[in-house]
Structures are given as structure tokens and as C-alpha cells.
Design a protein around this motif. Structure first.
Motif, PDB file in Angstrom:
ATOM      1  N   SER A 316     -12.489   6.327  -1.421  1.00  0.00           N
ATOM      2  CA  SER A 316     -11.556   5.670  -2.354  1.00  0.00           C
ATOM      3  C   SER A 316     -10.109   5.848  -1.900  1.00  0.00           C
ATOM      4  O   SER A 316      -9.316   4.906  -1.915  1.00  0.00           O
ATOM      5  N   ARG A 320      -7.672   2.726  -0.483  1.00  0.00           N
ATOM      6  CA  ARG A 320      -6.378   2.382  -1.102  1.00  0.00           C
ATOM      7  C   ARG A 320      -5.293   2.274  -0.032  1.00  0.00           C
ATOM      8  O   ARG A 320      -4.524   1.312  -0.004  1.00  0.00           O
ATOM      9  N   LYS A 324      -3.220  -1.151   1.572  1.00  0.00           N
ATOM     10  CA  LYS A 324      -1.763  -1.147   1.561  1.00  0.00           C
ATOM     11  C   LYS A 324      -1.216  -1.384   2.968  1.00  0.00           C
ATOM     12  O   LYS A 324      -0.250  -2.148   3.156  1.00  0.00           O
ATOM     13  N   HIS A 330      -4.560  -4.956  -3.929  1.00  0.00           N
ATOM     14  CA  HIS A 330      -5.224  -3.697  -4.296  1.00  0.00           C
ATOM     15  C   HIS A 330      -6.539  -3.956  -5.029  1.00  0.00           C
ATOM     16  O   HIS A 330      -6.607  -4.756  -5.960  1.00  0.00           O
ATOM     17  N   LYS A 332     -10.133  -1.405  -6.138  1.00  0.00           N
ATOM     18  CA  LYS A 332     -10.792  -0.105  -6.038  1.00  0.00           C
ATOM     19  C   LYS A 332     -11.963  -0.201  -5.071  1.00  0.00           C
ATOM     20  O   LYS A 332     -12.536  -1.267  -4.874  1.00  0.00           O
TER      21      LYS A 332
END
Length: 408
Positions: A316, A320, A324, A330, A332
């Protein structure tokens, strides 16, 4: 044999029944105070219903007294019963859920309600509990967060009802006013977003490339992916067996347990993903040879530098940062699982098959993805309609012949 006595109001109406069961004598021949319980009929019950329920309460109470477990039940505080509840739930709740329940009980339920006798708890107490969570948190909790915490209190009192310590659950949902909760939107990558995201994986570490492909192709949960071993992979038939899930409790090393709902399952994946896993296996073997005795591996696909199992939260955090770095929207990591289900349904796979791949215990859980299909169908219809309407609005523009400008 239980002794039953009626309690009446000033008008002679029966308001409750006192049930007493003898405890016999102590070692000095002194008569012990009997076990005692109060049964209060609910409003609207007929005489026959009251008699039937009273007899049931007597039978249950006699059995509990026989087992010697409830001598202090009439005066039991909620904080004392919470310990009993956690003992009962040991081994039933998953380790992470048990840890969360314990934290909420110790940090919220016992400090706020633990001093109240379990038989004295009322819906008003529970409503005050809800208001406290809303008004006294540093960060305003979402309705779903409040609901999760109240659900723990509901479960505790539901257990008390099962044991006959109270007649009704004062935390039943129909007795409470809960904050309005908006149904959560299922987060997915569209087909185009998924293609773009996968193309950005080419420059990433191989094990992260593998875990993303596996997440989409298998629909497995994050902990289930981290818990995979190379022995779970059938390289010939392109199948992955999901039989464990990794988790970590505070202050403890990473551990594994059976998958959610104890659903060991085998899913088929594409040849490209199997080839990536084959490359990863070769890479891990080279690392093991290089590190020698420092290698701590146990056939894990996804590891730390020395071969030990990866932390369950690492995918996770990495995902993320990955999105980016590549200026991608974005999402999850769990959205990869949702995407897997949605793309399968869009491709025409039936709901039951998708449910089996995801390890859902209930088809209703899988049905949450159907609205994504409806939205995709609506978008397609709108696009088609927009195109046709544009053509209809501008027929002259489309049929107007081209003019050739003469020169000289």
C-alpha cells in the motif's frame, strides 16, 4: 427448582417477575443467598407469551446457575463482562480484528460505560456513547468509523443476551439514531487507467511489478498476496493457490493465518504473470546465493532485503508513492482487487465465478461491483447517443459538397 414471585405496581398490575434459585449451604452450614434474576415482560406481550417467555427464562437461568457462572450477574458491571466477552471471542475473531476490538473496549467502552451495571444499560447510554465519539475526537470521525465502534458495543451486549444476562440489547440499531452514512463508492481503475498504470511498472523493482499484476489478475487481497510462497504457484497450469494471509499485530513479527472466511482457493492467471513470477523466483535465488547465511527466506514471493516476509502494509505504501511519481490519479492498493472484479464482469464472467475468485463468502458482497457495470453501460449509451444526436443536428453540414476554388 426455581422460585418465582410477582412484582406489582400500586394498581396491582404485574410489572416483573423475580426468579430465585437456591445455592444451598456453605461449609459452616449457613444458607447461601440464592441466585436471583428479574424478568420484565415487554409491552404488548399477551398473557400466554409472558408465561412462555417466563418459563424459557427460568430454564435458562437454572442451567446457568447449575454451571456456577452467574452468581454476580445481577450486579455485574459492563467492564467485567467485557473480559468475559473477549475470552469468548478469542480464536473466533481474526487476530487483527481481536486487537482492534480490544483497543476500542479498553480506550472507549470501559472508560465511558464500564461502571454501569449491565442490567441497567439503556439505549440512552448508548446514544450518549455515540455523541461522545462524534464530539470528543481530535479528528472528526466518519459515520462509518462511528458505526464500527458502536458495532463492537452491540456485539458485546448481543453476547450478554445470548447468555441470559439481559433480556434485550439496548444497543439494537432500531433503538438508536446513528449519523447518516453515505454508501461508499467502489474505487476502481478504468480499463484505460489500468493500461497506463501497468505501462509505468517497467522501471520498477520486479517484485512490485509482480504484486501489482497478481493483484489485478487474481483479485487477491493485500495480505493474501504478501502471504504467497513459490510453492503456491503451479507454473505448468498457470494457477495460484491462496491458502494464507499475512498480518502484523503491534509489537509482534509478521504472522500468517488462513484467508478471510477460511476460504482456501485456487485461481488461474495469465501466462505473462506466471512468467513474471518465474523471473522473480530466479532473482530471489540469486539473492539467496549472494547473501548466504544472512538469507532468512522461506519461499516468500515478496520479501525484505534478506528474504524474510514483506510487511503486509508495504504494498500500500509503495503503491501510493508509485502513483505519485508517475503523476497518476491516487487509488488505494485495494482498488486493484476491485478493478479485477469489475473487469471480469465487464468481460462477461458471471457473478458466481467472480465471487469464487475473490473468496467472497456471500454473493451480495460481489454484487457491489454491478453498479460499476451499470455506470459503464450508461456512459457507453451516452457516448453513442451524443454521437448520433450530433449527426442528426448537423445533417446539412455533413452533406454539404466540397467547393473547389478555381485559380487563374
Amino acid at each position: 427448582m426455581a422460585n418465582i414471585s410477582e412484582r406489582k405496581d400500586k394498581d396491582g398490575n404485574i410489572i416483573s417477575y423475580r426468579i430465585r434459585v437456591s445455592r444451598g449451604y456453605d461449609g459452616q452450614g449457613n444458607k447461601l443467598k440464592p441466585y436471583e434474576k428479574t424478568f420484565k415482560p415487554e409491552k404488548g406481550m399477551t398473557k400466554r407469551q409472558i408465561e412462555k417467555e417466563l418459563q424459557r427464562q427460568v430454564t435458562l437461568f437454572e442451567e446457568e446457575c447449575k454451571n456456577g457462572n452467574i452468581s454476580s450477574a445481577p450486579n455485574m458491571k459492563l467492564r467485567d463482562f467485557c473480559n468475559t466477552y473477549l475470552d469468548i471471542k478469542t480464536g473466533i475473531l481474526s487476530p487483527r480484528t481481536y486487537e482492534y476490538y480490544t483497543r476500542v473496549i479498553n480506550d472507549l467502552i470501559i472508560p465511558l460505560l464500564g461502571h454501569i451495571r449491565i442490567t441497567d444499560l439503556k439505549p440512552a447510554h448508548v446514544q450518549q456513547f455515540i455523541k461522545y465519539i462524534q464530539d470528543n475526537s481530535e479528528k472528526k470521525p466518519s459515520p462509518s468509523t462511528i458505526k464500527r465502534k458502536v458495532a463492537i458495543l452491540q456485539s458485546i451486549l448481543r453476547q450478554a443476551v445470548k447468555l441470559g444476562l439481559i433480556q434485550t440489547n439496548p444497543a439494537n440499531a432500531e433503538r438508536l439514531t446513528m449519523p447518516k452514512q453515505i454508501a461508499p463508492q467502489v474505487e476502481i481503475f478504468t480499463r484505460q487507467e489500468a493500461v497506463e498504470m501497468l505501462s509505468c511498472l517497467e522501471d520498477e523493482q520486479l517484485q512490485y511489478k509482480v504484486i501489482v499484476y497478481l493483484a489485478i489478475m487474481s483479485g487477491a487481497r493485500e495480505g493474501e498476496l504478501v502471504g504467497l510462497k513459490f510453492s503456491d504457484v503451479d507454473f505448468i497450469n498457470h494457477r495460484i493457490t491462496i491458502e494464507r494471509s499475512a498480518y502484523k499485530l503491534t509489537g509482534q513479527p509478521v504472522q500468517t493465518k488462513p484467508p478471510k472466511d477460511s476460504d482456501v482457493r485456487t485461481v488461474k492467471v495469465d501466462e505473462y504473470t506466471i512468467d513474471l513470477i518465474r523471473q522473480l523466483k530466479a532473482e530471489k535465488e540469486r539473492e539467496q546465493f549472494r547473501l548466504g547465511t544472512a538469507w532468512q527466506g522461506d519461499e516468500w514471493l515478496f520479501t525484505t532485503w534478506n528474504g524474510s516476509i514483506m510487511f503486509p502494509s508495504t504494498p500500500s505504501h509503495w503503491f501510493r508513492d508509485f502513483l505519485k511519481r508517475h503523476n497518476l490519479k491516487h487509488r488505494k492498493f485495494h482498488a486493484l482487487r476491485h478493478t479485477s472484479a469489475t473487469l471480469l464482469l465487464l468481460a462477461g464472467t458471471n457473478v458466481k465465478q467472480v465471487s469464487g475468485r475473490l473468496g467472497h463468502a456471500d454473493l451480495r458482497i460481489t454484487n457491489q461491483y454491478l453498479h460499476c457495470i451499470a455506470e459503464a453501460d450508461e456512459a457507453a449509451a451516452n457516448a453513442l447517443g451524443s454521437m448520433l444526436i450530433t449527426q442528426k443536428k448537423n445533417p446539412q453540414e455533413q452533406e454539404q459538397p466540397h467547393t473547389i476554388q478555381k485559380t487563374g
